[in-house]
Design an enzyme around this catalytic site. Structure first.
Site, PDB file in Angstrom:
ATOM      1  N   GLY A  51       0.834  -1.216   0.000  1.00  0.00           N
ATOM      2  CA  GLY A  51       0.000   0.000   0.000  1.00  0.00           C
ATOM      3  C   GLY A  51       0.860   1.253   0.000  1.00  0.00           C
ATOM      4  N   GLY A  68      -0.281   5.295  -1.295  1.00  0.00           N
ATOM      5  CA  GLY A  68      -1.307   6.096  -0.645  1.00  0.00           C
ATOM      6  C   GLY A  68      -0.725   7.333   0.025  1.00  0.00           C
ATOM      7  CD  GLN A  69      -3.050  11.785   3.738  1.00  0.00           C
ATOM      8  OE1 GLN A  69      -3.809  11.009   4.306  1.00  0.00           O
ATOM      9  NE2 GLN A  69      -2.987  13.059   4.042  1.00  0.00           N
ATOM     10  CG  ASP A  75      -4.517  -8.299  -3.751  1.00  0.00           C
ATOM     11  OD1 ASP A  75      -4.652  -7.730  -2.645  1.00  0.00           O
ATOM     12  OD2 ASP A  75      -5.455  -8.854  -4.356  1.00  0.00           O
ATOM     13  CE1 TYR A 114      -9.361   2.797   8.320  1.00  0.00           C
ATOM     14  CE2 TYR A 114     -10.037   4.415   9.950  1.00  0.00           C
ATOM     15  CZ  TYR A 114      -9.065   3.875   9.125  1.00  0.00           C
ATOM     16  OH  TYR A 114      -7.807   4.422   9.111  1.00  0.00           O
ATOM     17  CE  LYS A 169      -6.821   1.093  10.223  1.00  0.00           C
ATOM     18  NZ  LYS A 169      -5.638   0.568   9.538  1.00  0.00           N
TER      19      LYS A 169
HETATM   20  N1  LIG Z   1      -4.485   9.097   6.309  1.00  0.00           N
HETATM   21  C1  LIG Z   1      -4.953   9.156   7.534  1.00  0.00           C
HETATM   22  O1  LIG Z   1      -5.395  10.221   7.984  1.00  0.00           O
HETATM   23  C2  LIG Z   1      -4.953   7.918   8.412  1.00  0.00           C
HETATM   24  C3  LIG Z   1      -5.358   8.035   9.746  1.00  0.00           C
HETATM   25  C4  LIG Z   1      -5.367   6.911  10.557  1.00  0.00           C
HETATM   26  C5  LIG Z   1      -4.925   5.684  10.055  1.00  0.00           C
HETATM   27  N2  LIG Z   1      -4.522   5.591   8.750  1.00  0.00           N
HETATM   28  C6  LIG Z   1      -4.105   4.260   8.277  1.00  0.00           C
HETATM   29  O2  LIG Z   1      -2.849   4.325   7.618  1.00  0.00           O
HETATM   30  C7  LIG Z   1      -2.816   3.357   6.553  1.00  0.00           C
HETATM   31  C8  LIG Z   1      -2.490   4.057   5.241  1.00  0.00           C
HETATM   32  O3  LIG Z   1      -3.464   5.059   5.034  1.00  0.00           O
HETATM   33  P1  LIG Z   1      -3.404   6.100   3.820  1.00  0.00           P
HETATM   34  O4  LIG Z   1      -3.987   7.350   4.309  1.00  0.00           O
HETATM   35  O5  LIG Z   1      -2.065   6.107   3.200  1.00  0.00           O
HETATM   36  O6  LIG Z   1      -4.464   5.391   2.865  1.00  0.00           O
HETATM   37  P2  LIG Z   1      -4.694   5.606   1.290  1.00  0.00           P
HETATM   38  O7  LIG Z   1      -6.094   5.225   0.989  1.00  0.00           O
HETATM   39  O8  LIG Z   1      -4.198   6.951   0.877  1.00  0.00           O
HETATM   40  O9  LIG Z   1      -3.706   4.525   0.677  1.00  0.00           O
HETATM   41  C9  LIG Z   1      -3.946   3.151   0.762  1.00  0.00           C
HETATM   42  C10 LIG Z   1      -3.185   2.483  -0.368  1.00  0.00           C
HETATM   43  O10 LIG Z   1      -3.458   1.080  -0.305  1.00  0.00           O
HETATM   44  C11 LIG Z   1      -3.641   0.618  -1.616  1.00  0.00           C
HETATM   45  N3  LIG Z   1      -4.436  -0.611  -1.568  1.00  0.00           N
HETATM   46  C12 LIG Z   1      -5.770  -0.768  -1.324  1.00  0.00           C
HETATM   47  N4  LIG Z   1      -6.097  -2.070  -1.368  1.00  0.00           N
HETATM   48  C13 LIG Z   1      -4.949  -2.747  -1.644  1.00  0.00           C
HETATM   49  C14 LIG Z   1      -4.627  -4.122  -1.802  1.00  0.00           C
HETATM   50  N5  LIG Z   1      -5.562  -5.067  -1.695  1.00  0.00           N
HETATM   51  N6  LIG Z   1      -3.344  -4.457  -2.054  1.00  0.00           N
HETATM   52  C15 LIG Z   1      -2.380  -3.517  -2.163  1.00  0.00           C
HETATM   53  N7  LIG Z   1      -2.630  -2.188  -2.027  1.00  0.00           N
HETATM   54  C16 LIG Z   1      -3.889  -1.823  -1.774  1.00  0.00           C
HETATM   55  C17 LIG Z   1      -4.332   1.738  -2.365  1.00  0.00           C
HETATM   56  O11 LIG Z   1      -4.114   1.616  -3.768  1.00  0.00           O
HETATM   57  C18 LIG Z   1      -3.614   2.963  -1.770  1.00  0.00           C
HETATM   58  O12 LIG Z   1      -2.471   3.315  -2.525  1.00  0.00           O
HETATM   59  C19 LIG Z   1      -4.178   2.652   6.571  1.00  0.00           C
HETATM   60  O13 LIG Z   1      -4.090   1.487   7.350  1.00  0.00           O
HETATM   61  C20 LIG Z   1      -5.057   3.666   7.275  1.00  0.00           C
HETATM   62  O14 LIG Z   1      -6.140   3.019   7.895  1.00  0.00           O
HETATM   63  C21 LIG Z   1      -4.542   6.680   7.913  1.00  0.00           C
END
Ligand SMILES: NC(=O)c1ccc[n+]([C@@H]2O[C@H](COP(=O)([O-])OP(=O)(O)OC[C@H]3O[C@@H](n4cnc5c(N)ncnc54)[C@H](O)[C@@H]3O)[C@@H](O)[C@H]2O)c1
Length: 313
Positions: free
Chosen positions: A8, A11-12, A52, A142, A146
């Protein structure tokens, strides 16, 4: 030498964490993977593969082929997206975690990082200075995934000695990656729109105070937790970490200090109910005590840095 696999990575958080880990460990030792195509900001910075996070066999083969010693599991469906497809969110979030924990034991991984969230807390949780251990009754799929995940992390540590580490990230704000469907995404979009159009309509209403953190602090927290000596960690569930709490009008005022013409309005949508179920501020004293956590960015410093970087970008 550690070899790191990030699931992953596009992502952000993943984009910035990948870049930070490559800086620390060397580009060739940090393998970025995602279901999606490689993020433009990762291109040319180190190895990338499409993988994946729910495909245990493929991840196991990757671990053996590349000699992976640490896994960072970031793939997930976030809070607002999860409510649109609860079973899919449960399946992706839980299956990926349980398989990585299993692989951790089978492949004798040195360390695993998997983030939790303030979404584990629910409407019955004390909202101000929410303690590390408190009433935990999440109302989103969600949050349920978690909290279940945190219990599984503790279970794998207790039962198999697996070195798995976690934090409860608050809403994260960054200028590099785009947010991926969370309830706190407004606090990123507001900066983009303030520069692009001079106006923003917030999907959370006035007075909705939530715990937030600038991405620089979140990345540093992650690296510091992963470096902490194992014996200093008193929980293998997720640590509360905190930085700033604010409502939309406060972030609006901090933007107006730089862009006096900026106009903020409100049109709360379904994400308001999720926000209302979450804490306003977090007590992170256990993380401070166990591994020396301390945030660096307050609201003013974050706004100045966001606007500077977005203007240059
Ligand atoms: N951004 C926030 O504010 C925040 C806050 C609390 C917790 N989190 C946690 O941090 C983690 C990352 O969050 P984020 O903000 O980067 O999320 P995001 O949605 O920006 O990125 C998630 C990434 O996972 C990829 N993905 C989805 N399903 C997939 C799969 N089956 N196989 C491989 N890749 C896959 C997506 O393509 C994406 O690039 C997550 O567990 C999220 O719950 C984020």
């Amino acid at each position: 030498m550690s070899n790191i696999l990030i699931l992953g990575a596009c992502g952000q958080i993943g984009v910035e964490l990948t870049l930070a880990l490559r800086q620390k460990w060397g580009a060739d030792h940090v393998f970025a993977t995602d279901l999606a195509a490689e993020h433009p900001l990762l291109q040319g910075t180190g190895p990338f593969a499409q993988l994946d996070a729910t495909d245990k066999d493929a991840i196991g083969a990757f671990i053996r082929k590349e000699g992976i010693t640490q896994v960072y599991l970031l793939a997930a469906l976030l809070s607002a997206t999860g409510e649109k497809a609860p079973m899919k969110a449960w399946d992706i979030n839980m299956r990926s975690l349980l398989q990585v924990l299993e692989l951790g034991v089978e492949e004798k991984l040195e360390k695993i990082f998997w983030p939790s969230s303030i979404a584990v807390f629910g409407p019955t949780t004390p909202k101000v200075d929410t303690p590390q251990q408190t009433v935990v009754e999440p109302t989103t799929v969600y949050g349920i995934s978690k909290y279940a995940g945190e219990l599984w992390c503790q279970y794998y540590f207790d039962r198999y000695g697996l070195d798995v580490r976690s934090v409860r990230y608050p809403g994260l704000i960054s200028w590099k990656g785009q947010p991926g469907g969370g309830t706190t995404d407004y606090a990123v979009a507001i900066y983009h729109e303030s520069l692009a159009t001079g106006t923003y309509t917030s999907f959370l209403g006035e007075g909705t105070v939530l715990p937030m953190m600038y991405m620089d602090d979140a990345i540093r927290a992650t690296l510091e937790l992963m470096e902490a000596p194992a014996e200093t960690l008193s929980t293998r569930m997720a640590y509360n970490i905190a930085a700033i709490s604010f409502a939309p009008e406060e972030i609006g005022r901090s933007i107006q200090a730089h862009l006096p013409e900026f106009k903020l309005s409100y049109a709360p949508d379904s994400r308001q109910a999720i926000a209302d179920s979450w804490p306003q501020s977090i007590d992170d004293s256990l993380a401070r005590k166990d591994w020396g956590w301390k945030p660096q960015f307050d609201l003013e410093a974050m706004t100045a840095d966001m606007l500077k970087n977005l203007k240059n970008g």
